[in-house]
Design an enzyme around this catalytic site. Structure first.
Site, PDB file in Angstrom:
ATOM      1  CG  ASP A 161      40.539 -35.532  68.694  1.00  0.00           C
ATOM      2  OD1 ASP A 161      39.402 -35.432  68.196  1.00  0.00           O
ATOM      3  OD2 ASP A 161      41.092 -36.618  68.919  1.00  0.00           O
ATOM      4  CG  ASP A 217      35.455 -40.084  67.196  1.00  0.00           C
ATOM      5  OD1 ASP A 217      35.072 -40.901  66.345  1.00  0.00           O
ATOM      6  OD2 ASP A 217      35.823 -40.417  68.342  1.00  0.00           O
TER       7      ASP A 217
END
Length: 396
Positions: free
Chosen positions: A118, A176
């Site tokens: 991320d 994601d």
């Protein structure tokens, strides 16, 4: 002849009304964006004052009147400074810019974090926006180091970037992860090394191949065999069940492939983004206000919690996707984004001043099945809401 002249004058008058109405609509939106941005500046100053200096705001639990913050290693850590930079861009409020820059100081160490996929969220949403507004070699160097950390999670045999290091999976990849690929394109552009861009393209292509069902809904998690790229399992960890369509996952996909089209002009990505949008906005379980429930396949009233974060991501994605399609389809996408933003800016979704610790939007869902962050404000909902308002402003 008189009839023809009368008809011409009548049609001209109608056209004038249409023009006037459109101008009125533009004025209304400009005023709403200005009002929301000013209110957001004050709320985020307050949110900053309530957050420990070495932490980032994460969510707020209204029933307990409790702010929850996170360390910088948590995946959402870049959204707070990123939102501050967007608010500054809308308002010119120097104090807001200064607060965002201050938060970068504690975030910089995450450039060395190789334990997460991320880093796009964490570094590009924060340092990336800071550098865009005020180019800075220190920011660039931090991001380049971070991009190398992200690239270290890529597996050439599977041609994907590993998402999680926990759980039962061998090599899990979540939808994601599409949101972290723009960061890699930026790194190739800045460094001159094509490897980052190449990783992003390969990951994106594998995701199209393996993550999507025939109706263009997406699984949440694909587990790969890291030795050969074989798909071992298709699951939906944060959704209702493996074959359901987790709302925020569909939003990540829509936004991710829209971005990939901008970066590559590969028509396959544009087709994918349009097909995902069609799935979302033609789904019979999408409420009339276009704010989805946390999963499109909920079956019981007890599950009926809205996910404002998914709606905000959708609005922002649609406003970009509208740039790449026919004028008729663009109008439809912009109209849908406006409906979402109009609803998010009012009850029951928009918080009043300091109502929920300084956050902007209520009623998001993090992980319903784990009873984690259910019906609360979330930092990334605010980020994509302000981003969408900024994108809408640029239409006028």
């Amino acid at each position: 002849m008189k009839k023809i002249i009368f008809l011409y004058l009548f049609l001209t008058m109608l056209g004038g009304f249409a023009c006037t109405n459109k101008e009125g609509d533009d004025d209304e939106w400009e005023k709403l964006i200005e009002s929301e941005a000013k209110a957001a500046a004050e709320q985020y100053k307050y949110l900053y004052s309530q957050t420990p200096k070495d932490r980032m705001p994460k969510t707020y639990y209204p029933q307990e009147a409790k702010l929850e913050s996170s360390s910088t290693s948590w995946w959402t850590s870049g959204f707070f400074p990123g939102t501050l930079f967007y608010i500054y861009e809308l308002t010119g409020d120097q104090k807001v810019l200064d607060l965002g820059v201050e938060k970068l100081e504690i975030l910089a160490k995450e450039q060395h974090n190789k334990g997460t996929h991320d880093l796009g969220f964490m570094l590009y949403c924060s340092f990336g926006n800071a550098d865009r507004l005020n180019p800075n070699d220190d920011y660039k160097n931090i991001m380049l180091t971070g991009a190398e950390s992200l690239a270290s999670r890529y597996n050439e045999d599977a041609q994907v970037i590993r998402s999680w290091d926990h759980g039962k999976w061998q090599f899990p990849v979540i939808i994601d992860n599409m949101m972290n690929l723009e960061f890699l394109f930026w790194a190739s552009e800045q460094s001159g090394d094509p490897k980052y861009k190449d990783i992003a393209i390969k990951h994106s292509n594998q995701t199209i191949k393996n993550h999507f069902r025939d109706d263009y809904s997406s699984y949440h998690v694909i587990d790969y065999d890291p030795a050969n790229g074989e798909v071992l399992a298709r699951e939906t960890a944060q959704g209702l069940h493996d074959e359901s369509a987790w709302a925020r996952g569909q939003s990540w996909a829509l936004y991710g492939y829209t971005t990939m089209y901008r970066l590559t002009k590969d028509e396959a990505y544009l087709y994918q983004a349009k097909a995902i949008a069609e799935f979302i906005f033609s789904h019979p379980n999408l409420p009339e206000d276009l704010i989805p429930f946390w999963d499109f396949d909920i079956t019981e009233q007890a599950q009926e919690k809205r996910d404002v974060s998914a709606a905000a991501i959708n609005a922002s994605a649609l406003l970009e996707l509208a740039k790449y399609v026919s004028s008729e389809q663009a109008d439809d996408y912009v109209d849908k984004a406006k409906i979402i933003l109009k609803n998010l800016s009012s009850d029951p979704y928009r918080a009043k001043e300091n109502e929920i610790g300084g956050f902007l939007l209520k009623h998001s869902v993090g992980h319903f099945k784990a009873n984690s962050e259910v019906d609360v404000p979330l930092t990334y909902a605010d980020y994509y809401y302000i981003e969408a308002l900024l994108r809408l402003k640029k239409w006028y």
